[in-house]
Design an enzyme around this catalytic site. Sequence first.
Site, PDB file in Angstrom:
ATOM      1  N   CYS A   1      81.949  18.437   7.323  1.00 47.69           N
ATOM      2  CA  CYS A   1      83.377  18.870   7.189  1.00 47.69           C
ATOM      3  C   CYS A   1      84.110  17.836   7.914  1.00 47.69           C
ATOM      4  CB  CYS A   1      83.408  20.191   7.883  1.00 47.69           C
ATOM      5  SG  CYS A   1      82.718  20.601   9.268  1.00 47.69           S
TER       6      CYS A   1
HETATM    7  N1  LIG Z   1      79.827  25.719   8.655  1.00 46.51           N
HETATM    8  C1  LIG Z   1      80.539  24.739   8.179  1.00 46.51           C
HETATM    9  O1  LIG Z   1      81.718  24.347   8.307  1.00 46.51           O
HETATM   10  C2  LIG Z   1      79.737  23.675   7.618  1.00 46.51           C
HETATM   11  C3  LIG Z   1      78.542  23.615   7.406  1.00 46.51           C
HETATM   12  N2  LIG Z   1      77.808  22.525   6.969  1.00 46.51           N
HETATM   13  C4  LIG Z   1      76.368  22.610   6.882  1.00 46.51           C
HETATM   14  O2  LIG Z   1      75.876  23.620   5.831  1.00 46.51           O
HETATM   15  C5  LIG Z   1      74.721  24.026   6.254  1.00 46.51           C
HETATM   16  C6  LIG Z   1      74.905  25.533   6.390  1.00 46.51           C
HETATM   17  O3  LIG Z   1      75.750  25.910   7.307  1.00 46.51           O
HETATM   18  P1  LIG Z   1      76.503  27.242   7.739  1.00 46.51           P
HETATM   19  O4  LIG Z   1      76.513  27.894   6.396  1.00 46.51           O
HETATM   20  O5  LIG Z   1      77.560  27.233   8.661  1.00 46.51           O
HETATM   21  O6  LIG Z   1      75.211  27.880   8.563  1.00 46.51           O
HETATM   22  P2  LIG Z   1      74.931  29.340   8.779  1.00 46.51           P
HETATM   23  O7  LIG Z   1      74.139  29.489  10.060  1.00 46.51           O
HETATM   24  O8  LIG Z   1      75.923  30.323   8.480  1.00 46.51           O
HETATM   25  O9  LIG Z   1      73.807  29.946   7.458  1.00 46.51           O
HETATM   26  C7  LIG Z   1      72.398  29.354   7.481  1.00 46.51           C
HETATM   27  C8  LIG Z   1      71.812  29.916   6.355  1.00 46.51           C
HETATM   28  O10 LIG Z   1      70.338  29.399   6.143  1.00 46.51           O
HETATM   29  C9  LIG Z   1      69.461  30.551   6.515  1.00 46.51           C
HETATM   30  N3  LIG Z   1      68.256  30.170   6.659  1.00 46.51           N
HETATM   31  C10 LIG Z   1      68.154  29.668   7.969  1.00 46.51           C
HETATM   32  N4  LIG Z   1      66.575  29.204   8.290  1.00 46.51           N
HETATM   33  C11 LIG Z   1      66.043  29.264   6.796  1.00 46.51           C
HETATM   34  C12 LIG Z   1      64.781  28.939   6.295  1.00 46.51           C
HETATM   35  N5  LIG Z   1      63.831  28.580   6.956  1.00 46.51           N
HETATM   36  N6  LIG Z   1      64.613  29.152   4.783  1.00 46.51           N
HETATM   37  C13 LIG Z   1      65.852  29.548   4.037  1.00 46.51           C
HETATM   38  N7  LIG Z   1      66.917  29.798   4.603  1.00 46.51           N
HETATM   39  C14 LIG Z   1      67.205  29.844   5.852  1.00 46.51           C
HETATM   40  C15 LIG Z   1      70.235  31.864   7.129  1.00 46.51           C
HETATM   41  O11 LIG Z   1      69.824  32.960   6.917  1.00 46.51           O
HETATM   42  P3  LIG Z   1      68.714  33.543   7.826  1.00 46.51           P
HETATM   43  O12 LIG Z   1      68.629  32.985   9.264  1.00 46.51           O
HETATM   44  O13 LIG Z   1      68.868  34.965   7.928  1.00 46.51           O
HETATM   45  O14 LIG Z   1      67.154  33.086   7.261  1.00 46.51           O
HETATM   46  C16 LIG Z   1      71.561  31.453   6.346  1.00 46.51           C
HETATM   47  O15 LIG Z   1      71.667  32.206   5.265  1.00 46.51           O
HETATM   48  C17 LIG Z   1      74.289  23.356   7.703  1.00 46.51           C
HETATM   49  O16 LIG Z   1      73.618  22.439   7.442  1.00 46.51           O
HETATM   50  C18 LIG Z   1      75.513  22.998   8.055  1.00 46.51           C
HETATM   51  O17 LIG Z   1      75.372  21.866   9.072  1.00 46.51           O
HETATM   52  C19 LIG Z   1      78.348  21.519   6.443  1.00 46.51           C
HETATM   53  C20 LIG Z   1      79.734  21.515   6.406  1.00 46.51           C
HETATM   54  C21 LIG Z   1      80.754  22.484   7.126  1.00 46.51           C
HETATM   55  C1  LIG Z   2      82.625  23.940  14.978  1.00 49.51           C
HETATM   56  C2  LIG Z   2      81.359  23.199  14.892  1.00 49.51           C
HETATM   57  O1  LIG Z   2      80.315  23.627  15.768  1.00 49.51           O
HETATM   58  N1  LIG Z   2      81.054  22.304  13.820  1.00 49.51           N
HETATM   59  C3  LIG Z   2      79.924  21.737  13.472  1.00 49.51           C
HETATM   60  C4  LIG Z   2      80.062  20.766  12.246  1.00 49.51           C
HETATM   61  C5  LIG Z   2      79.822  21.443  10.942  1.00 49.51           C
HETATM   62  C6  LIG Z   2      79.593  20.702   9.762  1.00 49.51           C
HETATM   63  O2  LIG Z   2      80.110  19.754   9.300  1.00 49.51           O
HETATM   64  O3  LIG Z   2      78.410  20.427   9.493  1.00 49.51           O
HETATM   65  P1  LIG Z   2      77.290  19.413   9.486  1.00 49.51           P
HETATM   66  O4  LIG Z   2      76.726  19.529  10.824  1.00 49.51           O
HETATM   67  O5  LIG Z   2      76.484  19.782   8.167  1.00 49.51           O
HETATM   68  O6  LIG Z   2      77.660  17.881   9.358  1.00 49.51           O
HETATM   69  C7  LIG Z   2      79.502  20.857  14.783  1.00 49.51           C
HETATM   70  O7  LIG Z   2      80.424  20.179  15.379  1.00 49.51           O
HETATM   71  O8  LIG Z   2      78.286  20.646  14.841  1.00 49.51           O
END
Ligand SMILES: NC(=O)C1=CN([C@@H]2O[C@H](COP(=O)(O)OP(=O)(O)OC[C@H]3O[C@@H](n4cnc5c(N)ncnc54)[C@H](OP(=O)(O)O)[C@@H]3O)[C@@H](O)[C@H]2O)C=CC1
Ligand SMILES: CC(=O)N[C@@H](CCC(=O)OP(=O)(O)O)C(=O)O
Length: 331
Positions: A151
């Site tokens: 992000c």
């Molecule tokens: N949040 C953000 O703003 C951003 C996030 N990302 C990236 O996107 C990805 C997801 O982030 P985010 O949505 O915030 O994370 P969350 O923690 O909100 O969600 C993670 C998801 O993965 C599932 N999960 C965990 N372990 C496993 C497994 N072994 N097999 C299958 N499913 C699994 C969890 O469910 P459960 O634990 O119940 O199994 C949940 O559905 C991360 O890599 C993050 O770095 C990238 C950009 C921005």
């Molecule tokens: C607020 C906050 O904790 N933000 C996350 C970044 C989220 C994101 O961009 O995701 P990736 O880890 O997939 O790059 C952090 O700094 O680790």
Amino acid sequence: MVIIGASGYAGAELAFFLNKHPECDLVGLYVSANSADAGKSLSTLYPKFRGVLDKEIYPLNDIEKVAESCDVVFLATAHEVSHDIAPIFLQKGVCVFDLSGAFRVPSTEFYPTYYGFSHAYPEYLNKAVYGLAEFAQDALSQASLVAVPGCYPTASQLALKPLIEAGLLDLSMKPIINATSGVSGAGRKAALNTSFCEVSLQPYGVFTHRHQPEISYHLGTEVIFTPHLGQFERGILATVTCKVNEQASELRFREVFNKAYGHSKIVRLLDSGFPSLKSVVGLPYCDIGFAISDGYAIIVSAEDNLLKGAASQAVQCFNLRFGHEETLSLL
Ligand SMILES: NC(=O)C1=CN([C@@H]2O[C@H](COP(=O)(O)OP(=O)(O)OC[C@H]3O[C@@H](n4cnc5c(N)ncnc54)[C@H](OP(=O)(O)O)[C@@H]3O)[C@@H](O)[C@H]2O)C=CC1
Ligand SMILES: CC(=O)N[C@@H](CCC(=O)OP(=O)(O)O)C(=O)O
């Protein structure tokens, strides 16, 4: 098509876009095998989806079988999880869109330092297409593995990349990126340091955050990046300070940004002033504004971390990969 990690913040947003996408058949939403959310519907977890996304969430018990059931998978899972499961899908010929950082930087040395694990798949690291959608259209059309940028890296690079490529910055001073994210950036799992009463605007990961080398690698120049956590739910605002060279002027900046984004429905250059979160939260845009004074420029970009910073950018990449209109299902 399936989503792994569908109950998470990014996965749920993805499910919303893909469920209404006219070219997608969303057949499976998955969480980990022992997840407490397996068997629930997505609308139980996110009541805003009631009547819209009542699909059940399944436990990921047999990955091979799931891989045989689909031709496209979106991984909205933690970096280590994506690292382990993406190859299983790739070996079955499934096209992978990974929202994690597991395949974003093609250097195995980078992973132990910044992600705390050794990368076991250098061949996939080298094959992965970095999905900064506005700059990856040609590469995406052939991709089997898309590494969707983080992000902060999305907001930072969209502000800087056209200016660097046009040679308008004096890179003897590293561009300085100060960015603030809402708490959803840390994901859905409860943690003390991201609980509402604990969060108070503060920098973190100073000089050490993994997004600094991700941004530097893909821009081809070093940057200084300082993330901050703010006490709000969604959105990222990045303020980028850099030194400009003699060719820089407001007119040149506008020409360069218009060349890069004039055709884009997603990246919006403001006619004047600076962007704010309220114009992008809940929407797939990245808004950009800038000012130049006395040899320096300040460029500000704003996006929703869960959308242009994650889920909607992944859908943009999917659309470009399969020849659909870039914003199909997003706008
Ligand atoms: N949040 C953000 O703003 C951003 C996030 N990302 C990236 O996107 C990805 C997801 O982030 P985010 O949505 O915030 O994370 P969350 O923690 O909100 O969600 C993670 C998801 O993965 C599932 N999960 C965990 N372990 C496993 C497994 N072994 N097999 C299958 N499913 C699994 C969890 O469910 P459960 O634990 O119940 O199994 C949940 O559905 C991360 O890599 C993050 O770095 C990238 C950009 C921005
Ligand atoms: C607020 C906050 O904790 N933000 C996350 C970044 C989220 C994101 O961009 O995701 P990736 O880890 O997939 O790059 C952090 O700094 O680790």
